[in-house]
Motif scaffolding. Structure first.
Motif, PDB file in Angstrom:
ATOM      1  N   TYR A  44       1.736  10.817  12.168  1.00  0.00           N
ATOM      2  CA  TYR A  44       1.658   9.486  12.803  1.00  0.00           C
ATOM      3  C   TYR A  44       2.197   8.358  11.876  1.00  0.00           C
ATOM      4  CZ  TYR A  44      -0.271   5.278  14.641  1.00  0.00           C
ATOM      5  OH  TYR A  44      -0.329   4.186  15.286  1.00  0.00           O
ATOM      6  N   LEU A  45       2.112   8.578  10.644  1.00  0.00           N
ATOM      7  CA  LEU A  45       2.619   7.397   9.796  1.00  0.00           C
ATOM      8  C   LEU A  45       3.944   7.488   9.520  1.00  0.00           C
ATOM      9  CD1 LEU A  45       0.144   6.823   6.948  1.00  0.00           C
ATOM     10  CD2 LEU A  45       0.453   5.454   8.753  1.00  0.00           C
ATOM     11  N   ALA A  46       4.755   8.637   9.761  1.00  0.00           N
ATOM     12  CA  ALA A  46       5.799   8.953   9.713  1.00  0.00           C
ATOM     13  C   ALA A  46       6.821   8.747  10.908  1.00  0.00           C
ATOM     14  CB  ALA A  46       6.209  10.577   9.326  1.00  0.00           C
ATOM     15  N   GLY A  47       6.233   8.300  11.865  1.00  0.00           N
ATOM     16  CA  GLY A  47       7.010   7.997  13.051  1.00  0.00           C
ATOM     17  C   GLY A  47       7.454   6.722  13.228  1.00  0.00           C
ATOM     18  N   VAL A  53      -0.903  -2.129   7.208  1.00  0.00           N
ATOM     19  CA  VAL A  53      -2.341  -1.418   6.915  1.00  0.00           C
ATOM     20  C   VAL A  53      -3.023  -2.625   6.181  1.00  0.00           C
ATOM     21  CG1 VAL A  53      -3.770   0.142   5.621  1.00  0.00           C
ATOM     22  CG2 VAL A  53      -1.639   0.918   6.679  1.00  0.00           C
ATOM     23  N   THR A  54      -4.353  -3.187   6.736  1.00  0.00           N
ATOM     24  CA  THR A  54      -5.500  -4.110   6.149  1.00  0.00           C
ATOM     25  C   THR A  54      -6.468  -3.392   5.597  1.00  0.00           C
ATOM     26  OG1 THR A  54      -4.309  -5.648   7.427  1.00  0.00           O
ATOM     27  CG2 THR A  54      -6.458  -6.241   6.553  1.00  0.00           C
ATOM     28  N   ALA A  55      -7.080  -3.671   4.499  1.00  0.00           N
ATOM     29  CA  ALA A  55      -8.388  -2.973   4.022  1.00  0.00           C
ATOM     30  C   ALA A  55      -9.077  -4.131   3.414  1.00  0.00           C
ATOM     31  CB  ALA A  55      -8.153  -1.938   2.905  1.00  0.00           C
ATOM     32  N   ASP A  56     -10.452  -4.024   3.694  1.00  0.00           N
ATOM     33  CA  ASP A  56     -11.413  -4.930   2.814  1.00  0.00           C
ATOM     34  C   ASP A  56     -12.354  -3.811   2.132  1.00  0.00           C
ATOM     35  OD1 ASP A  56     -10.614  -7.447   3.783  1.00  0.00           O
ATOM     36  OD2 ASP A  56     -11.138  -6.596   5.753  1.00  0.00           O
ATOM     37  N   THR A  74      -9.479  -7.583  -0.955  1.00  0.00           N
ATOM     38  CA  THR A  74      -9.064  -7.356   0.157  1.00  0.00           C
ATOM     39  C   THR A  74      -7.464  -7.077  -0.131  1.00  0.00           C
ATOM     40  OG1 THR A  74      -8.335  -9.738   0.528  1.00  0.00           O
ATOM     41  CG2 THR A  74     -10.508  -9.208   1.662  1.00  0.00           C
ATOM     42  N   GLY A  75      -6.877  -6.339   0.888  1.00  0.00           N
ATOM     43  CA  GLY A  75      -5.445  -5.765   0.656  1.00  0.00           C
ATOM     44  C   GLY A  75      -4.597  -5.705   1.770  1.00  0.00           C
ATOM     45  N   THR A  83      13.735  -2.162   5.328  1.00  0.00           N
ATOM     46  CA  THR A  83      14.129  -3.418   4.320  1.00  0.00           C
ATOM     47  C   THR A  83      13.103  -3.216   3.137  1.00  0.00           C
ATOM     48  OG1 THR A  83      12.383  -4.642   5.728  1.00  0.00           O
ATOM     49  CG2 THR A  83      14.920  -4.867   6.327  1.00  0.00           C
ATOM     50  N   GLY A  84      12.062  -2.331   3.429  1.00  0.00           N
ATOM     51  CA  GLY A  84      11.146  -2.079   2.090  1.00  0.00           C
ATOM     52  C   GLY A  84       9.744  -2.348   2.690  1.00  0.00           C
ATOM     53  N   PHE A  85       9.108  -2.844   1.497  1.00  0.00           N
ATOM     54  CA  PHE A  85       7.569  -2.902   1.780  1.00  0.00           C
ATOM     55  C   PHE A  85       6.836  -4.463   1.033  1.00  0.00           C
ATOM     56  CE2 PHE A  85       7.543   0.059  -1.733  1.00  0.00           C
ATOM     57  CZ  PHE A  85       6.795  -0.327  -2.783  1.00  0.00           C
ATOM     58  N   HIS A  86       5.774  -4.972   1.398  1.00  0.00           N
ATOM     59  CA  HIS A  86       5.416  -6.067   0.920  1.00  0.00           C
ATOM     60  C   HIS A  86       3.766  -5.720   0.747  1.00  0.00           C
ATOM     61  CE1 HIS A  86       3.680 -10.027   0.209  1.00  0.00           C
ATOM     62  NE2 HIS A  86       4.588 -10.322  -0.253  1.00  0.00           N
ATOM     63  N   VAL A  87       3.008  -5.613  -0.497  1.00  0.00           N
ATOM     64  CA  VAL A  87       1.917  -5.329  -0.559  1.00  0.00           C
ATOM     65  C   VAL A  87       0.948  -6.451  -1.356  1.00  0.00           C
ATOM     66  CG1 VAL A  87       0.140  -3.809  -1.836  1.00  0.00           C
ATOM     67  CG2 VAL A  87       2.227  -2.984  -0.759  1.00  0.00           C
ATOM     68  N   THR A  88      -0.086  -6.897  -0.798  1.00  0.00           N
ATOM     69  CA  THR A  88      -0.814  -7.968  -1.596  1.00  0.00           C
ATOM     70  C   THR A  88      -2.340  -7.349  -1.729  1.00  0.00           C
ATOM     71  OG1 THR A  88      -1.629  -9.092   0.637  1.00  0.00           O
ATOM     72  CG2 THR A  88       0.466  -9.804  -0.814  1.00  0.00           C
ATOM     73  N   ARG A  89      -3.075  -7.676  -2.755  1.00  0.00           N
ATOM     74  CA  ARG A  89      -4.437  -7.401  -3.029  1.00  0.00           C
ATOM     75  C   ARG A  89      -5.167  -8.410  -3.702  1.00  0.00           C
ATOM     76  NH1 ARG A  89      -7.972  -5.340  -6.617  1.00  0.00           N
ATOM     77  NH2 ARG A  89      -9.363  -3.858  -5.770  1.00  0.00           N
TER      78      ARG A  89
END
Length: 215
Positions: A44-47, A53-56, A74-75, A83-89
């Motif tokens: 599913y994620l490969a499609g 994705v958000t997580a608490d 929280t993340g 273009t790439g990815f952006h992650v915050t936590r």
């Protein structure tokens, strides 16, 4: 003195982390049902061309005298395959940001004074990399401030069609060393499935986290 009060924010700093891996035990077959679930999630994620994705997460810590502390985080991850990815936590140690736009990976945390740029460029003929990472977990905290955690840090290499699935069992305890609240824990790890470059068998880890009440 030295107690955590209800509703009081806490900053945790991990001091020690150690892991040891032994290769004496052989990997066992994975349950077919579990393998089907992980593959369905990976497919599913490969499609999609992009997804987020958000997580608490929160951990309640209750001491013997009734004092209670809570660690929250929280993340969010936003990934675009073009273009790439952006992650915050955001957690007890401030906000950490990770950005990748196809050149270097940038990692920043203002509270810790952390600014890193990691180059990822290489030869055009280098081997392709395509990996999916999954980290399911269950944690339970008792009134006596014991926390029991079961988790996995599974990854699937789409190029070599290989799984690496360590299963971790951890126990930690909130306690006091003098006036300093700390969390002390440890656990074992078993590699249920190993890839060509992954360890095999059993491992162990130990950790100590200092907790700093604010206010």
């Amino acid at each position: 003195m030295g107690r955590l009060r209800k509703g009081q924010p806490v900053v945790a700093v991990t001091l020690i982390a150690a892991s040891m891996t032994a290769s004496t035990a052989s990997a066992q077959d994975i349950d077919p049902g579990a393998d089907d679930i992980l593959r369905a999630m990976s497919d599913y994620l490969a499609g999609p061309g992009s997804f987020s994705v958000t997580a608490d997460a929160s951990t309640d810590i209750l001491m013997r005298d009734g004092a209670k502390g809570q660690l929250t985080a929280t993340g969010q991850m936003v990934l675009d395959r073009a273009t790439g990815f952006h992650v915050t936590r955001k957690g007890p140690a401030g906000q950490t940001t990770i950005v990748f736009d196809g050149t270097p990976i940038a990692i920043a945390n203002e509270a810790l004074g952390l600014h890193l740029f990691i180059p990822v460029a290489g030869d055009d003929d280098r081997a392709d990399i395509s990996t999916t990472f999954l980290q399911p977990f269950i944690a339970c905290t008792t009134p006596e401030a014991w926390t029991f955690t079961v988790n996995s840090e599974a990854s699937y290499d789409w190029e070599d069609e290989e799984w690496a699935i360590p299963i971790n069992l951890q126990v930690s305890k909130m306690t006091m060393i003098g006036k300093q609240p700390v969390s002390i824990g440890g656990g074992v790890r078993y590699w249920a499935e190993s890839g060509p470059s992954s360890p095999e068998g059993w491992g162990a880890r130990l950790f100590v986290s200092l907790l700093f009440p604010k206010g």
